[in-house]
Design an enzyme around this catalytic site. Sequence first.
Site, PDB file in Angstrom:
ATOM      1  N   LYS A  40       6.524  -1.235  -8.984  1.00 48.59           N
ATOM      2  CA  LYS A  40       6.345  -0.581 -10.276  1.00 48.59           C
ATOM      3  C   LYS A  40       5.742  -1.566 -11.278  1.00 48.59           C
ATOM      4  CE  LYS A  40       7.776   3.465  -9.296  1.00 48.59           C
ATOM      5  NZ  LYS A  40       6.954   4.675  -9.489  1.00 48.59           N
ATOM      6  N   ASP A  65       2.139   0.820  -8.980  1.00 47.54           N
ATOM      7  CA  ASP A  65       2.244   2.148  -9.602  1.00 47.54           C
ATOM      8  C   ASP A  65       2.604   1.968 -11.062  1.00 47.54           C
ATOM      9  OD1 ASP A  65       2.761   4.742 -10.356  1.00 47.54           O
ATOM     10  OD2 ASP A  65       4.366   5.090  -8.884  1.00 47.54           O
ATOM     11  N   GLU A  97      -1.773   3.093  -8.478  1.00 46.85           N
ATOM     12  CA  GLU A  97      -1.329   4.479  -8.662  1.00 46.85           C
ATOM     13  C   GLU A  97      -1.109   4.805 -10.137  1.00 46.85           C
ATOM     14  OE1 GLU A  97       1.640   5.633  -5.824  1.00 46.85           O
ATOM     15  OE2 GLU A  97       2.744   6.840  -7.287  1.00 46.85           O
ATOM     16  N   GLU A 152       0.656  13.016  -8.597  1.00 45.94           N
ATOM     17  CA  GLU A 152       2.036  13.523  -8.536  1.00 45.94           C
ATOM     18  C   GLU A 152       2.340  14.420  -9.722  1.00 45.94           C
ATOM     19  OE1 GLU A 152       3.678   9.426  -8.704  1.00 45.94           O
ATOM     20  OE2 GLU A 152       5.099  10.260 -10.128  1.00 45.94           O
ATOM     21  N   ASP A 197       2.910  16.298  -4.732  1.00 47.30           N
ATOM     22  CA  ASP A 197       4.309  16.367  -4.294  1.00 47.30           C
ATOM     23  C   ASP A 197       4.541  17.754  -3.721  1.00 47.30           C
ATOM     24  OD1 ASP A 197       7.200  16.814  -4.301  1.00 47.30           O
ATOM     25  OD2 ASP A 197       7.311  14.908  -5.364  1.00 47.30           O
ATOM     26  N   HIS A 216       3.295  12.393  -2.537  1.00 50.73           N
ATOM     27  CA  HIS A 216       4.361  11.827  -3.361  1.00 50.73           C
ATOM     28  C   HIS A 216       5.681  12.435  -2.888  1.00 50.73           C
ATOM     29  CE1 HIS A 216       6.958  12.035  -7.071  1.00 50.73           C
ATOM     30  NE2 HIS A 216       6.618  10.763  -7.094  1.00 50.73           N
ATOM     31  N   GLU A 259       5.863   8.179   1.773  1.00 56.14           N
ATOM     32  CA  GLU A 259       6.572   7.477   0.694  1.00 56.14           C
ATOM     33  C   GLU A 259       8.074   7.600   0.927  1.00 56.14           C
ATOM     34  OE1 GLU A 259       5.851   8.715  -3.387  1.00 56.14           O
ATOM     35  OE2 GLU A 259       6.825   6.872  -4.076  1.00 56.14           O
TER      36      GLU A 259
HETATM   37 MG   LIG Z   1       4.188   7.339  -8.595  1.00 53.54          MG
END
Ligand SMILES: [Mg+2]
Length: 391
Positions: free
Chosen positions: A166, A194, A220, A246, A269, A296, A330
Site C-alpha cells: 500500500k 497500490d 494500482e 475496483e 471485483d 480485485h 488477489e
Molecule cells: Mg486496490
Amino acid sequence: MKITNLHTHVLEAALAEPFAYSRAWYGTRMAMIVEIETDAGITGWGECYGPAWMTEAVVKNIAPWLIGADPLQSEVIWQDIYARFRDHGQKGLLIEGLSGIDIALWDIKGKHFGAPVHQLMGGPLRTEVQAYATGLYRRASGDPFRYLPEEAAGYVAEGFKAVKLKVGFGVAEDAAITRAVREAIGPDVALMVDANHAYDAVAAIKLGRMIEPFDIGWFEEPVPPEDLAGYRAVRSALSIPIAGGECEFTRFGFREVLTSGAMDIIQPDTCAAGGLSECKKIADMAAAFGVRYNPHVWGTGIGLAASLQLMAVLPTHTPTSLAPAHPIFEFDRTEHPIRQAILQEPIEHTGGTVRVPQGPGLGIEIDRQALTRFKAGSDAPAGRRRAPPSH
Ligand SMILES: [Mg+2]
C-alpha cells in the site's frame, strides 16, 4: 424451479489490530451475504462488496421481483434488474447488490446441474491459480520501515512469489518504503504498489519515476477512478504497467476504460462490477483490447470462491505465448475473522498457489453457525453502523 425466498446477512467482526490504507482506517471487517432459496431445496450464496448496510438495503428492495422467478434464468434476471434501475443505478450500490444476487444464482445453477460454475461457463482453462499476497498496510504503532519489510519477507517465506504494498502516504515516504520492501524480498519476487487513488496525475508520475528502478509489477489506482485522462497521463509517462478498476462497474463502465486506453490491467471485483455474468463479459472485452484482467478480491470465502470460479475461465493474457501469462489471484492476508469462518472448508494457498473449488456451484459449503456468530447487531452504535469505506 422457482425462487421462494431471499435473505441477507450483514456480518461484522472487530479486529485485534486496526490497519490503514491511504484513505481510511479499518477497525472492523464487515460483509454482506446474499442467500437465495428455491422450491427445489437448493440454496445459493452470494456476496456484495461495498458498505454492507447500504448494499443490504439494495438487495432487500430488489428481492420482491425475484420471488417466483426461475433462478436458472440468471441472464434474464440480470437484464431485468438492470433495466428497472437503469435511470438511477448504472454504477455503485445498485450494481454491488445485483452482483451478490447474480453470484447466488450461479451457485444455484451449479448445484442444480451438479457442476462447478466454471464448468457451466465452458472451462476450466486452469484448475489452480498463482496468488499474490495483499497486505503491507499501516499499523497504529511501530515503524513502517521496520514492520513492512518484515511482513513482506514473511509472505515470501510462506511461498508467495508476488506481494502488493500500500502506498499513498506521501511521495517521498512511498518511494523509500518501496525500496525497503524490494530489498527485503529480493529481486525474484514480484512487487506491486497500490495508492487507492491517493494522488493526482502529477504526484503519481513523480512517484512512479522514483520507483521505476525497483521493478514494479503494476501501479494500482494511482489517481481517482473518474479521472481516465489522469490514468492516460500516468500510463504514458511511466514504464510501470497501470492497473485499476475496483471502483468501476459493468461492461458499460469498462467500455470507457478500454476504449480510452486508460489501463494496462483491469481489476473488476466480481462482488461489485456486476457478478459472474457481467465480469465474464468484461473479461472477454478486455481480451479483445489486449488488456490484462486480474480481479480485485476483498471479501469472505464466498467472494474468494466466486473469483476463483471466474479465474478458471479467464482468457490467458498472451494466448500465443509459451510463457506463463495467466491471471493472478488477489489473496488478502490482512486480519478478517469472518473470511474463512463462514466456510466449512477454508480456501487456502499452498506455496502461493490456490486451487479452484471443484464442488457444485461455487464449490463451497457455508457454516451457518458462523453467520449467527458474526451477525451485525441492529442495536449497533451509530459509529459502528457507518461502515468503513471500501478499500
Ligand atoms: Mg486496490
